[in-house]
Scaffold this active site. Structure first.
Site, short mmCIF file in Angstrom:
data_model
loop_
_atom_site.label_atom_id
_atom_site.label_comp_id
_atom_site.label_asym_id
_atom_site.label_seq_id
_atom_site.Cartn_x
_atom_site.Cartn_y
_atom_site.Cartn_z
N ASP A 76 0.86 -1.19 0.00
CA ASP A 76 0.00 0.00 0.00
C ASP A 76 0.90 1.24 0.00
OD1 ASP A 76 -1.69 2.11 0.56
OD2 ASP A 76 -2.86 1.02 2.06
N TYR A 106 -5.97 15.83 -7.75
CA TYR A 106 -5.30 14.98 -8.75
C TYR A 106 -4.28 15.82 -9.54
CZ TYR A 106 -4.71 11.63 -12.57
OH TYR A 106 -4.18 10.76 -13.49
N LYS A 141 -0.17 15.42 -9.43
CA LYS A 141 0.63 15.09 -10.62
C LYS A 141 1.67 16.18 -10.91
CE LYS A 141 -1.26 11.13 -11.57
NZ LYS A 141 -0.49 9.88 -11.35
N1 LIG Z 1 -6.19 6.05 -17.17
C1 LIG Z 1 -5.86 7.29 -17.55
O1 LIG Z 1 -6.52 7.91 -18.39
C2 LIG Z 1 -4.65 7.95 -16.94
C3 LIG Z 1 -4.23 9.16 -17.51
C4 LIG Z 1 -3.12 9.80 -16.98
C5 LIG Z 1 -2.44 9.25 -15.91
N2 LIG Z 1 -2.87 8.08 -15.38
C6 LIG Z 1 -2.15 7.55 -14.22
O2 LIG Z 1 -1.71 6.24 -14.48
C7 LIG Z 1 -1.68 5.51 -13.25
C8 LIG Z 1 -2.49 4.22 -13.40
O3 LIG Z 1 -3.85 4.56 -13.67
P1 LIG Z 1 -4.89 3.47 -14.23
O4 LIG Z 1 -5.86 4.21 -15.06
O5 LIG Z 1 -4.14 2.32 -14.81
O6 LIG Z 1 -5.63 3.04 -12.87
P2 LIG Z 1 -6.28 1.65 -12.39
O7 LIG Z 1 -6.67 0.78 -13.53
O8 LIG Z 1 -7.32 2.05 -11.40
O9 LIG Z 1 -5.06 0.93 -11.62
C9 LIG Z 1 -4.56 1.49 -10.45
C10 LIG Z 1 -3.69 0.49 -9.72
O10 LIG Z 1 -3.22 1.13 -8.52
C11 LIG Z 1 -3.45 0.25 -7.41
N3 LIG Z 1 -3.56 1.08 -6.21
C12 LIG Z 1 -4.55 1.93 -5.87
N4 LIG Z 1 -4.28 2.48 -4.66
C13 LIG Z 1 -3.10 1.94 -4.25
C14 LIG Z 1 -2.31 2.10 -3.08
N5 LIG Z 1 -2.68 2.91 -2.07
N6 LIG Z 1 -1.15 1.40 -2.99
C15 LIG Z 1 -0.75 0.56 -3.97
N7 LIG Z 1 -1.46 0.37 -5.11
C16 LIG Z 1 -2.62 1.05 -5.23
C17 LIG Z 1 -4.71 -0.52 -7.80
O11 LIG Z 1 -4.85 -1.77 -7.14
P3 LIG Z 1 -5.54 -1.95 -5.69
O12 LIG Z 1 -6.88 -1.28 -5.74
O13 LIG Z 1 -5.57 -3.45 -5.51
O14 LIG Z 1 -4.61 -1.30 -4.70
C18 LIG Z 1 -4.41 -0.77 -9.28
O15 LIG Z 1 -3.53 -1.87 -9.44
C19 LIG Z 1 -2.23 6.46 -12.18
O16 LIG Z 1 -1.15 7.10 -11.52
C20 LIG Z 1 -3.02 7.46 -12.99
O17 LIG Z 1 -3.16 8.69 -12.32
C21 LIG Z 1 -3.95 7.41 -15.85
#
Ligand SMILES: NC(=O)c1ccc[n+]([C@@H]2O[C@H](COP(=O)([O-])OP(=O)(O)OC[C@H]3O[C@@H](n4cnc5c(N)ncnc54)[C@H](OP(=O)(O)O)[C@@H]3O)[C@@H](O)[C@H]2O)c1
Length: 254
Positions: free
Chosen positions: A68, A157, A161
């Protein structure tokens, strides 16, 4: 072998925090397919187990160790487990996610604090803990194009970032030349985090399709190449950089 550093993580040991879903999972699986040993982790043991099975299906070695980002001790336990199994860590990817979609004037301190704790302080914790053990390594932090934008109802957010970009640059300076530290700034990517917000047919989706030069949102696999590059020796002269992978969204102007 080519006489230039190749875009591969073959033979490296990589840890992907937030590696059990979305972008992080796609990166973790691609690293495994490319020949790295990969530890993909998050808070949920069942998700860690399921991703570990997929990593092993590529013939890669892994361990199952939940963690975590808000809990320093759990990251230390993870780091020690990786070192005891593999003897070293070469690559750290930070892809944990959190968001509170609330108007600024209604935002509670707890919501602000949670997003900052996971997305910014969590990245500080994991970079510090793993960098202490890296001798010739690469850290890749998932930032966002939102670091430089005024997104509606996403103040914590965006602030987190922006902080990740600053942390990335400062860490790159202090850890050089042993550890390179870079960030990826994706645009709109379809993952479990974003399905509800800009899935097919939503109002936001129409706006994205119109403004992104690519004319669409990204598949999570389209972020993988940037992570592979930054983690690999091909990026041996790249550090302190924020690489935008946003389909030209932030370049579009009237
Ligand atoms: N999707 C987009 O459009 C987008 C755009 C720009 C940037 N990003 C960035 O890319 C990254 C990944 O995003 P995503 O869209 O792939 O999200 P996602 O599908 O929700 O995946 C997030 C991951 O983070 C884990 N997580 C959440 N809280 C946590 C914690 N406290 N400690 C450890 N792990 C944790 C979740 O698993 P658990 O719930 O099991 O912990 C999951 O494996 C993020 O930083 C996001 O801000 C995403």
């Amino acid at each position: 072998m080519p006489d230039y550093p190749p875009v591969t993580v073959k033979g490296k040991t990589a840890v992907v925090i937030g590696g059990t879903s979305g972008i992080g999972e796609a990166i973790a699986l691609s690293f495994a397919e490319d020949g790295a040993d990969v530890v993909a982790t998050s808070r949920t043991p069942a998700a860690v187990e399921a991703t570990a099975e997929r990593i092993e299906s590529y013939g890669a070695r892994t361990i199952e160790q939940p963690c975590d980002l808000t809990d320093r001790e759990s990251i230390e336990v993870l780091c020690n487990a990786v070192l005891s199994e593999f003897g070293r860590v070469d690559v750290l990817v930070n892809s944990g996610a959190a968001a509170a979609r609330t108007p600024f004037l209604e935002l509670e301190e707890d919501d602000w604090g949670h997003v900052i704790d996971v997305l910014l302080t969590g990245v500080f914790r994991s970079c510090q803990i793993f960098a202490r053990e890296m001798t010739d390594g690469s850290i890749v932090n998932l930032s966002s194009m939102s670091a430089d934008l005024a997104r509606a109802r996403l103040m914590p957010y965006c602030a987190a970032k922006s902080g990740v970009n600053a942390l990335t640059r400062c860490a790159a300076r202090e850890l050089a030349p042993d550890v390179r530290v870079n960030a990826i700034a994706p645009g709109f990517v379809m993952t479990p985090l974003t399905e509800e917000e800009y899935g097919e047919g939503t109002e936001l989706r129409a706006g994205i399709d119109e403004r992104a030069l690519a004319g669409r949102v990204a598949d999570r696999e389209e972020i993988v190449g940037s992570a592979l590059y930054l983690a690999s020796d091909a990026a041996s002269y790249t550090t302190g950089e924020v690489l935008f992978v946003d389909g030209g969204f932030t370049r579009n102007a009237l």
